[in-house]
Design a protein around this motif. Structure first.
Motif, short mmCIF file in Angstrom:
data_model
loop_
_atom_site.label_atom_id
_atom_site.label_comp_id
_atom_site.label_asym_id
_atom_site.label_seq_id
_atom_site.Cartn_x
_atom_site.Cartn_y
_atom_site.Cartn_z
N THR A 59 0.84 -1.20 0.00
CA THR A 59 0.00 0.00 0.00
C THR A 59 0.87 1.25 0.00
O THR A 59 1.78 1.39 0.81
CB THR A 59 -0.92 0.02 1.23
OG1 THR A 59 -1.82 -1.09 1.17
CG2 THR A 59 -1.73 1.31 1.28
N ASP A 60 0.59 2.15 -0.93
CA ASP A 60 1.27 3.44 -0.99
C ASP A 60 0.41 4.45 -0.25
O ASP A 60 -0.65 4.84 -0.72
CB ASP A 60 1.46 3.86 -2.45
CG ASP A 60 2.23 5.16 -2.58
OD1 ASP A 60 2.87 5.57 -1.58
OD2 ASP A 60 2.20 5.76 -3.66
N GLY A 61 0.86 4.87 0.92
CA GLY A 61 0.03 5.72 1.78
C GLY A 61 -0.49 4.91 2.94
O GLY A 61 0.01 3.83 3.24
N GLU A 62 -1.52 5.42 3.60
CA GLU A 62 -2.04 4.74 4.77
C GLU A 62 -3.06 3.67 4.41
O GLU A 62 -3.93 3.89 3.57
CB GLU A 62 -2.70 5.76 5.71
CG GLU A 62 -1.72 6.74 6.33
CD GLU A 62 -2.37 7.69 7.31
OE1 GLU A 62 -1.63 8.47 7.94
OE2 GLU A 62 -3.62 7.66 7.43
N LEU A 63 -2.93 2.53 5.04
CA LEU A 63 -3.96 1.50 5.01
C LEU A 63 -4.85 1.78 6.21
O LEU A 63 -4.43 1.62 7.35
CB LEU A 63 -3.34 0.11 5.09
CG LEU A 63 -4.29 -1.08 5.15
CD1 LEU A 63 -5.16 -1.16 3.89
CD2 LEU A 63 -3.51 -2.38 5.35
N GLN A 64 -6.07 2.26 5.97
CA GLN A 64 -6.89 2.80 7.04
C GLN A 64 -8.02 1.86 7.44
O GLN A 64 -8.73 1.31 6.59
CB GLN A 64 -7.47 4.15 6.63
CG GLN A 64 -6.43 5.24 6.48
CD GLN A 64 -7.03 6.61 6.23
OE1 GLN A 64 -8.25 6.75 6.09
NE2 GLN A 64 -6.19 7.63 6.18
N VAL A 65 -8.18 1.73 8.76
CA VAL A 65 -9.30 1.02 9.36
C VAL A 65 -10.21 2.06 10.00
O VAL A 65 -9.75 2.87 10.80
CB VAL A 65 -8.83 0.01 10.43
CG1 VAL A 65 -10.03 -0.72 11.04
CG2 VAL A 65 -7.83 -0.96 9.84
N HIS A 66 -11.48 2.06 9.62
CA HIS A 66 -12.46 2.96 10.22
C HIS A 66 -13.53 2.11 10.91
O HIS A 66 -14.07 1.17 10.32
CB HIS A 66 -13.10 3.86 9.15
CG HIS A 66 -12.13 4.82 8.56
ND1 HIS A 66 -11.93 6.07 9.07
CD2 HIS A 66 -11.29 4.71 7.49
CE1 HIS A 66 -11.01 6.70 8.36
NE2 HIS A 66 -10.60 5.89 7.39
N GLY A 67 -13.82 2.46 12.17
CA GLY A 67 -14.79 1.64 12.90
C GLY A 67 -14.28 0.22 13.04
O GLY A 67 -13.20 -0.02 13.55
#
Length: 207
Positions: free
Chosen positions: A124-132
């Motif tokens: 992943t280029d950038g953030e691998l984001q988890v929401h909730g």
């Protein structure tokens, strides 16, 4: 290699369940969904836009994914950083029950969560984001896979509901990296994973 970043909404008593609406998550007879909505002011929106400005891909639990998939594809404003990124960027869903996702750019992952997520971070280029995604977040924290936590604490106590840091969570230390308070009173604090807690004592030495 990307960072794995969790953004989580919690109450003062640590509940993460159903922040966005009464029908989001009624497990265990929970009837207080939507508790974050009254605090959604400009300061809150500004922070969320900043977070979504750094995303490279999303990693979501099944329940959060299905909530998002029922809403965000309907938002087509190209100037909306949340909708445009959610609709365009890769989405990975950790699930053993979701078999046929119809939201574009969605991939279901299963099996060895630690290996799958480590591989995702590497590509992943950038953030691998988890929401909730509370249950997924707990699993990722237990595996020491999350690099950064944005914890948004809302000034409300519910007295019931599922808690992000439940009894039995692995002892974990964090390093505070920044924070702010919104005009509506939401405490937004950011932490990086720092390993295991250290311990001491305030007791005076004997003698």
């Amino acid at each position: 290699m990307g960072k794995l970043v969790l953004t989580s909404f919690v109450t003062l008593d640590g509940v993460y369940q159903a922040p966005g609406g009464p029908r989001e998550d009624t497990r265990d007879g929970f009837e207080q969904g939507g508790w974050s909505v009254p605090y959604g002011d400009d300061d809150f929106g500004r922070f969320i836009n900043e977070v979504f400005g750094r995303v490279g891909a999303f990693l979501l639990g099944r329940r959060t994914y299905q909530i998002f998939a029922s809403y965000w594809p309907k938002i087509t404003d190209p100037g909306d950083p949340v909708a445009s990124n959610l609709n365009a960027l890769p989405k990975y869903v950790a699930s053993t029950t979701l078999t046929d996702p119809d939201w574009s750019n969605t991939t279901v992952i299963g099996g060895d969560l630690a290996k799958e997520v480590t591989d995702l971070k590497e590509r992943t280029d950038g953030e691998l984001q988890v929401h909730g995604s509370g249950a997924l977040a707990q699993s990722l924290l237990a595996l020491d896979l999350i690099d950064t936590v944005h914890l948004l604490t809302f000034p409300v106590v519910l007295g019931a509901g599922r808690r992000l840091f439940a009894e039995g969570a692995p002892p974990t230390a964090f390093r505070h990296t920044g924070g702010r308070i919104t005009a509506a009173g939401v405490s937004i604090q950011s932490y990086d994973l720092a390993g295991r807690p250290e311990y001491g004592s305030y007791e005076l030495p004997e003698g």
